[in-house]
Motif scaffolding. Structure first.
Motif, PDB file in Angstrom:
ATOM      1  N   LEU A  40       0.837  -1.193   0.000  1.00  0.00           N
ATOM      2  CA  LEU A  40       0.000   0.000   0.000  1.00  0.00           C
ATOM      3  C   LEU A  40       0.871   1.241   0.000  1.00  0.00           C
ATOM      4  N   GLY A  41       1.922   1.202   0.800  1.00  0.00           N
ATOM      5  CA  GLY A  41       2.785   2.375   0.907  1.00  0.00           C
ATOM      6  C   GLY A  41       3.821   2.435  -0.191  1.00  0.00           C
ATOM      7  N   GLY A  42       3.994   1.357  -0.909  1.00  0.00           N
ATOM      8  CA  GLY A  42       5.035   1.310  -1.934  1.00  0.00           C
ATOM      9  C   GLY A  42       6.187   0.477  -1.431  1.00  0.00           C
ATOM     10  N   LEU A  43       6.513  -0.585  -2.166  1.00  0.00           N
ATOM     11  CA  LEU A  43       7.621  -1.454  -1.756  1.00  0.00           C
ATOM     12  C   LEU A  43       8.856  -0.599  -1.523  1.00  0.00           C
ATOM     13  N   GLY A  44       9.529  -0.811  -0.416  1.00  0.00           N
ATOM     14  CA  GLY A  44      10.771  -0.095  -0.199  1.00  0.00           C
ATOM     15  C   GLY A  44      10.597   1.313   0.354  1.00  0.00           C
ATOM     16  N   ASN A  45       9.364   1.761   0.536  1.00  0.00           N
ATOM     17  CA  ASN A  45       9.136   3.106   1.055  1.00  0.00           C
ATOM     18  C   ASN A  45       8.816   3.021   2.546  1.00  0.00           C
ATOM     19  N   VAL A  46       9.748   3.494   3.390  1.00  0.00           N
ATOM     20  CA  VAL A  46       9.591   3.307   4.834  1.00  0.00           C
ATOM     21  C   VAL A  46       8.441   4.122   5.418  1.00  0.00           C
ATOM     22  N   PRO A  47       8.434   5.458   5.218  1.00  0.00           N
ATOM     23  CA  PRO A  47       7.285   6.196   5.766  1.00  0.00           C
ATOM     24  C   PRO A  47       5.972   5.717   5.153  1.00  0.00           C
ATOM     25  N   GLY A  48       6.010   5.393   3.870  1.00  0.00           N
ATOM     26  CA  GLY A  48       4.816   4.894   3.196  1.00  0.00           C
ATOM     27  C   GLY A  48       4.292   3.631   3.848  1.00  0.00           C
TER      28      GLY A  48
END
Lengths: 251, 398, 283, 611
Positions: free
Chosen positions: D236-244
């Motif tokens: 949902l937040g985007g693979l590899g995107n920590v805050p996401g």
């Protein structure tokens, strides 16, 4: 060390001898040799796809040659990993700058000092570098990715300086920059050199690079085809021939 | 980088050969899993043991139920074989792990059917795994004896070869409704039930009976077996303003529900199904389980000798109170021993003997007699329990 | 008559102009090359012409029809075939299969609905087998254009080929489409002089047979030998256009390549897009 | 307070609490994906082990909570590092599918080892916190809710600080952004890789310990669900995107909570996967993607390994088929026949998967869903419409083909890993719908008394008969597939797999061929499911669980992508191995996991190689 390269000398800081380098099945270097003496600015010239950037990658250990030797200050670089090579004192300003776009300018600079543990000296260098690059001081908290191309180039150079290298490899430091910035960058390279740092730069804009260099090499299709004193090269027509194609295509 | 083609074919074919060779082996080499400590003097050297096949989960999602079964089996066999077995033959079991997965339970079924030593099979655990194998047992003439299979159609799957001593919902659910509505006096209960064949059927039968007793079910919430967070569901229950909560749950999920009740702002009388009766429910539910009423089949602390004897022995062996599954396993082995006595240690013998059994002593039911039509226990008895000071005790009414 | 017409093509990335108001055309039977130093915008231009990227402004017409409305897979159908900068071959497919894919757009297969296609693939009736046989013959003819380089290796998987051979396979695949316009993106990149010479001869052969070619290439000697006309780009703009010998001696071209000797530089102040680091998903 | 508002606030608090936990799990996955470009299937197992470590410290050793959490962090951090060091090191240079499979093997081994150590029983993890609740207006919050919030927020804070202000944190971010450039700064990227796994281990372990405490229970199988939900949040937040990923976790928690509030608890997962697929379709790179992505480099040599397939001589294949056909004549043991019958049916599924994933390059983890559709369609047609077996079987597989393709349709614009997760979600949704659609599927009670397989009215019920019947279906399916692969269609599919951009430039429309591949694949899987259903005589929503999809993928990868002989060999091996290891009883899945891991290490391109 190979003795086949003309002008190879014992005071060479960096010596590449008879390199054959491949990307998979495609060969990039064909028995390429060159050297860089302490304190020099050497430029490696050549058209697109002549193997210049690969030379940089070979020096930094990102690509390993199939045959040939690489020595830096008495160390054989071939068995070393990139971080080990960086620790020996080779800094790099990579092609297309490769700024860490999601990190701030300050963080990018401190990344340059990643290998160093002398915190006080790093802080000193940080100030010193910002004096050389005052533009960066204004943007310390901005993300690297939002800087303009020229500012990114400065950041890349400043970042390389933060490692207190003995030699810096620069890959096309003027690419994509406006003329104003090109001048600025060339001046900065001289400033850096004046501080005792040896510079090996890859450039496409021969006339620009040769203005500040001590010596130059012209690379074509993976071979050094012309080498010599920068002033001599600037005046000779060899370079234009090598770039825009002479009468004979096959060398 | 590339090895020669030949060497790779060699590797692949060698692997395949090993696998196929080994496949053939286990049926012959597998030793029965039960370890008996019967004194050597009592054994007759020539007597072959009687083997029971067990198909159930030892790995995977339901492995814990298989582990409980084993404890019950081992205890029962210790007693039986310690007393000389049946006609001088020891009883042993072969427990094949099926992960309660139909793909594997059918393989196990074929294995058991093909093994002439096996005279009766126990299991599998889930309906999906058990019922996928029923036809194989029927065709192989081997009785499939289900301990946990309350699916209404389970004993129809393999015809007269499918038997079960699991009480069905048609017996449990009305009893539960009587406790909740008639005895406790809930008029507007809410029900949480496990969304499996068991939970769903129980709920439907409960609802029918509860309505006939004059109660109105104000909320019913089904939940998945892997559900752990009941707060959202309980908030829905709360908004329906019930006067009590009925749990048609297993031990772990039931414990989670009672624990999360307070967080949802609910303080209600709770009446649960017999499946909650387990030390795990007490252990996992902790203080929140206090006061929960159960319509159950037996009480571990019951002073009746049949129960006390069993519980004491179980505690001595495993240092814990037996749960519903272990008790069932114990009962089942004892029951099968009686069958074998009557019908002999053959597959046909087991089938015919089951129908003839009458009033076999049982920890859970007191006495077991099978209904010849449904092939299930006739008229099981129920007791009312309450959780008090971390234990199940008999509930004597308000 | 002009076959490919590019009018005022502009592409900007976050306000930075990678291609800036470029116009030129390629006429029937002509070989036109686009050259320029690194970062001049050649690749962006090529991406626009091949439909991989969409321009901010401008038109690209082919035979008077706009190409901008076409999806990437529709280019083959109108007669445009291309090769890729780094040589995109289908690594695990045989050389023959690689080339046969090139004939996809003109084969019977996709002409009717997907279910018909599935049934035809299953049944493989006479017509299907005939077509396949004809295409194979044709593919062998094309492979034969490269002498003994590919023909003996036609059943080998492409990933095991030498780099130069992979590029050849790519070209054969493009030719298999019987294109009216062939777009070549650095066909000799990474090749040694001998191989480069061979490709040069090969392209010369195509030219002589009347193929229309748009070429992007770094090896300028090759460009000079092959092109009817050369378009030179620098900093996103077209700075020169004309016959090879004219362009070679254009001071603006020499300056773009070598840089100015003096400090009076006339180049427009413009930065190329930052290629890295802009907008990384922040860790 | 208005009861509706109170309910809303309560559901929001519930959602935030569970979302916090999803976020912690997702962040670890995001870090690993960012730095190592890998989806770590073993992350759920690390989470489970974290819960167990916390439980051991609190209940056995009697440690206070802070000390216990510190122990969880240490153990799980070390576990993460060990996982990278022993399980994955060296594999990242291989095709990306190899480390993916390695993590599946590792998770098998870890789960089973935990079960052996602590038994499969759920363990009580009493909450040592005070039981009082803080009343805020009409709602109340428990100490554990506060603890979760505190740990969640402070972990996020510490992580933020670590990434912003420490040298290792910078190195990690730099490596994730540009591996080469980081190396040129002197960063030891291998070390950073290990450190990332360590940190992800710490986060995953803490999440597990928190959940154990929250629900007062720990059990070995808690890993699977946690892993799936972690992925969903991460995606949902985007693979590899920590805050996401943090936001993704919280969003997922809230959506689930509101969904349950509106429709009931059985819809929880249906909701989770529906929102996941929805987001994937609308914003394939996650809710917070900023990058406008040009087509990436071809997948050649990155996802599907380059390899020269082992050319199995025709004589060997025909000999093998002959042996298989004659087997029941020579061997009458029904146990062996049943194992091989299962192997043939799973081989059909593996073939169907190797077609869509191996040949056409669309990684599918939804085959079990297709099997379920086929099984239910065929069973219902013969139970309710009284169709004979043969007709029902064919109709069932056709329905699976059509429905399956329609379901996957929205995922066509996705690539590589995303397709895998989307299809996994679709498979889960199929089972959830079956469980909830009482009118059609009889809900959780399942379908009983499904007539057995028959041929021209003769029942095929003996082990030999089902063996031959399933083998014949397999051979038929294989023959059809072989014909497709030998046609231009096979060529086109493989071209799309190798390089979809180049395929497009040759005129190939991608959606049409993805649809065809999924249709054939779903039809074939549906047929295997339908036959299984009739063979079992009983099916329910759990008969075709997602684990079957993962098993089929394992078989296809093991045999070699797109390799038909390989798929069959893989199916036979992986069906037989657990049977071979039966003697090991409890240890068999531990050994199975280790064997899988070793196979991946030494033959990442599969036994017979990619075709």
């Amino acid at each position: 060390m190979s003795s086949r390269e003309i002008g190879a000398s014992n005071d060479a800081l960096l010596q590449l001898s008879e390199l054959d380098t491949f990307y998979g099945p495609s060969q990039v270097h064909f028995g390429m040799s060159l050297h860089v003496r302490r304190g020099e600015i050497v430029c490696l010239l050549g058209g697109n796809a002549s193997g210049k950037s690969t030379t940089m990658k070979v020096i930094l250990g990102l690509v390993k040659p199939r045959t040939g030797e690489i020595h830096f200050d008495g160390h054989d670089l071939r068995p070393l990993s990139t971080p080990q090579i960086v620790r020996l004192g080779i800094g790099s300003v990579p092609e297309a700058r490769r700024i860490f776009g999601a990190m701030t300018v300050r963080e990018n600079l401190l990344m340059g000092a990643y290998t160093r543990r002398d915190r006080a000296a790093v802080a000193e260098d940080y100030e010193r570098v910002l004096e050389i690059f005052p533009r960066l001081r204004e943007r310390l908290q901005q993300r690297g990715g939002v800087l303009s191309g020229g500012e990114q180039q400065m950041l890349a150079m400043a970042r390389a300086l933060m490692g207190r290298p003995r030699m810096i490899c620069m890959d096309e430091p003027t690419m994509g920059l406006s003329p104003l910035f090109v001048d600025k960058v060339l001046d900065l390279i001289q400033t850096i050199n004046a501080q005792g740092i040896t510079v090996l730069m890859v450039e496409q804009s021969a006339n620009l690079a040769l203005q500040i260099a001590d010596r130059g090499y012209v690379l074509q299709n993976g071979c050094i085809v012309v080498e010599g004193d920068a002033r001599d090269l600037l005046l000779s027509s060899d370079i234009q021939e090598a770039y825009l194609g002479g009468q004979e295509y096959v060398i | 980088m590339f090895k020669t083609v030949n060497s790779r074919i060699a590797i692949a074919s060698a692997l395949a050969a090993v696998v196929l060779a080994a496949c053939g082996a286990p049926a012959a080499t597998q030793a029965p899993a039960a370890k008996q400590k019967a004194p050597a003097a009592e054994q007759k050297a020539s007597a072959e043991p009687i083997i029971i096949g067990v198909s159930g989960p030892l790995t995977g999602q339901n492995a814990r139920y298989g582990e409980q079964w084993k404890k019950g089996f081992d205890l029962a066999l210790e007693e039986i074989n310690g007393a000389g077995g049946v006609d001088g033959r020891k009883i042993e079991y072969v427990f094949e792990d099926s992960q309660s997965d139909p793909k594997q339970s059918v393989v196990v079924a074929q294995k058991f059917v093909a093994d002439p030593r096996i005279i009766v099979e126990i299991g599998d655990f889930s309906s999906g795994a058990s019922m996928a194998a029923s036809k194989i047992y029927e065709r192989g003439g081997l009785v499939q004896f289900g301990m946990t299979n309350s699916h209404p159609d389970f004993t129809k799957g393999g015809g007269e070869y499918t038997w079960s001593n699991s009480s069905t919902q048609s017996q449990l659910a009305p009893a539960l409704a009587e406790l909740a509505v008639a005895t406790v006096g809930l008029k507007k209960p809410a029900v949480l039930y496990l969304n499996t064949d068991w939970g769903k059927t129980t709920y439907q039968l409960f609802e029918e009976k509860a309505k006939s007793l004059g109660a109105e079910i104000v909320a019913n919430e089904a939940y998945l077996p892997e559900e752990k967070d009941f707060k959202s569901a309980l908030t829905r229950v709360r908004d329906a303003n019930p006067d009590g909560l009925i749990l048609i749950s297993y031990q772990a999920d039931g414990a989670l529900i009672v624990q999360q009740l307070e967080g949802a702002g609910l303080k209600l009388p709770i009446v649960g199904a017999s499946s909650l009766q387990s030390p795990d429910f007490l252990k996992l539910g902790g203080k929140a389980a206090e006061g929960v009423l159960l319509r159950a089949q037996f009480l571990p602390s019951d002073p009746q000798p049949r129960i006390k004897n069993f519980v004491d022995k179980y505690k001595a062996k495993y240092n814990e109170t037996p749960d519903f599954f272990a008790t069932h396993a114990y009962d089942t082995i004892k029951l099968l021993k009686e069958e074998i006595k009557i019908g002999g240690a053959t597959r046909e013998g087991v089938k015919t003997a089951l129908a003839q059994l009458k009033d076999v002593p049982s920890v859970i039911y007191g006495k077991v007699t099978f209904d010849k039509e449904t092939r299930r226990v006739s008229d099981p008895t129920f007791v009312n329990l309450v959780v008090k000071n971390g234990e199940f005790v008999a509930w004597e009414g308000k | 008559m002009a076959q490919l017409e590019i009018h005022n093509l502009t592409r900007s990335f976050d306000g930075v102009l990678a291609v800036d108001d470029v116009s030129f055309d390629v006429r029937d039977g002509e070989t036109v090359s686009v050259i320029g130093p690194n970062g001049a915008g050649k690749t962006t231009l090529f991406n626009l012409v091949t439909g991989v990227d969409a321009p901010t402004q401008g038109r690209i017409d082919f035979d008077g029809r706009s190409l901008l409305k076409l999806a990437p897979q529709e280019y083959a159908g109108v007669g445009i075939a291309r090769t890729f900068q780094h040589g995109r071959v289908f690594g695990n497919l045989s050389v023959m299969d690689n080339v046969l894919i090139g004939a996809y757009a003109r084969s019977q297969a996709p002409s009717r609905g997907p279910l018909v296609e599935l049934v035809r693939a299953l049944v493989q009736g006479k017509a299907v087998r005939e077509e396949e046989r004809a295409l194979r013959r044709e593919a062998e003819e094309i492979l034969a254009l490269f002498g003994e380089r590919l023909l003996p290796r036609r059943e080998q998987q492409a990933f095991g080929l030498s780099y130069a051979n992979r590029r050849r396979v790519e070209m054969a695949r493009a030719l298999m489409a019987r294109p009216r316009l062939l777009l070549l993106d650095e066909p000799t990149a990474g090749m040694n002089p001998t191989e480069t010479r061979e490709i040069l001869e090969f392209i010369r052969g195509l030219r002589q047979r009347g193929m229309t070619i748009l070429l992007i290439e770094h090896k300028l000697s090759l460009v000079m030998e092959l092109s009817d006309r050369v378009v030179v780009m620098d900093n996103g703009r077209k700075i020169s256009e004309g016959a090879p010998h004219v362009v070679r001696n254009d001071p603006k071209v020499i300056e773009a390549y070598l840089g100015t000797k003096t400090h009076e530089r006339e180049r427009t102040a413009r930065s190329a897009p930052a290629e890295r680091g802009s907008g990384g998903d922040g860790i | 307070m208005d009861p509706t508002l109170r309910t809303f606030i309560d559901q929001t608090i519930n959602g935030l609490a569970i979302g916090n936990v999803y976020a912690l799990t997702a962040v670890g996955l995001a870090l690993i994906f960012g730095v190592a470009n890998l989806i770590n299937f073993a992350h759920g197992s690390v989470y489970m082990i974290g819960a167990y470590v916390g439980w051991v410290c609190v209940t056995w050793l009697g440690w206070p909570l802070p000390a216990s959490f510190a122990a969880v962090a240490v153990v799980c951090g070390a576990l993460g590092v060990a996982l990278e060091r022993f399980g994955l090191q060296g594999l990242h240079r291989k095709a990306r599918i190899a480390p993916l499979l390695a993590t599946i093997g590792i998770s098998f081994a870890l789960d089973q080892a935990t079960q052996l150590l602590f038994t499969a029983n759920p363990q009580s993890f009493p909450n040592p916190l005070p039981a009082e609740r803080i009343a805020l207006g009409g709602v109340s919050i428990g100490a554990i809710d506060v603890l979760i919030a505190v740990v969640g927020v402070s972990t996020a804070g510490i992580l933020f600080g670590f990434l912003r202000f420490t040298q290792l944190g910078w190195a990690l971010r730099a490596t994730a952004q540009d591996r080469d450039a980081a190396q040129q700064m002197g960063v030891d990227v291998e070390g950073v890789n290990r450190a990332t796994f360590g940190i992800a281990g710490v986060l995953g372990g803490l999440a597990g310990a928190l959940v154990g405490l929250y629900f007062a229970t720990v059990y070995p199988t808690m890993s699977f669900q946690a892993g799936i939900k972690g992925f969903a949040a991460n995606l949902l937040g985007g693979l590899g995107n920590v805050p996401g990923s943090i936001v993704g976790g919280v969003v997922l928690g809230l959506v689930e909570s509101y969904g349950v509030a509106a429709f009931g608890a059985t819809y929880r997962n249906l909701f989770a996967f529906a929102i996941l697929i929805g987001v994937l379709v609308v914003r394939p790179a996650g809710l917070f993607s900023r990058r406008r992505t040009l087509p990436p480099e071809p997948m050649t040599g990155t996802f599907v390994p380059n390899s020269r397939p082992v050319r199995v001589p025709r004589a060997v294949v025909i000999g093998g088929i002959a042996v298989a056909l004659c087997f029941p004549v020579l061997v009458s043991d029904p146990y062996l026949l049943q194992i091989l019958t299962n192997a043939w049916l799973l081989a059909m599924v593996a073939l169907s998967l190797t077609l869509v994933t191996g040949t056409a390059g669309q990684s599918s983890l939804g085959q079990a869903g297709f099997m379920a559709i086929g099984a239910y369609a065929s069973a219902l047609l013969s139970l309710r419409a009284g169709l004979p077996f043969e007709i029902a079987l064919i109709a069932g597989s056709l329905i699976a083909a059509v429905l399956g393709t329609l379901l996957v349709l929205p995922a066509f614009r996705l690539r590589a890993h995303y397709v895998a997760i989307a299809t996994l979600g679709i498979g889960e949704m199929v089972n959830q719908v079956i469980a909830n659609w009482d009118g059609l599927t009889n809900g959780v009670l399942g379908l009983t008394n499904i007539p057995p397989p028959s041929l021209f009215g003769i029942e095929m019920v003996t082990p030999r008969a089902t063996y031959w019947y399933s083998l014949a279906l397999l051979l038929l399916a294989a023959l059809l597939q072989l014909r497709l692969l030998r046609s231009h269609l096979g060529r086109t599919w493989r071209a799309i797999r190798e390089d979809d951009v180049a395929a497009q430039s040759a005129g190939v429309g991608l959606n049409r061929y993805k649809a065809l591949a999924f249709a054939v694949s779903a039809g074939m899987a549906g047929m295997a499911g339908a036959f299984s259903g009739h063979m079992y005589s009983y099916i329910n929503h759990e008969t075709f669980a997602s684990s079957t999809s993962i098993l089929a993928l394992t078989m296809a990868i093991l045999g070699g992508m797109g390799n038909m002989v390989g798929a069959v060999v893989g199916a036979v091996l992986l069906t037989a191995l657990p049977e071979v290891f039966r003697g090991l009883v409890d240890y068999r899945y531990l050994v199975y996991g280790v064997v899988l891991l070793l196979l991946v290490r030494f033959r990442p391109q599969g036994l017979l190689g990619t075709v």
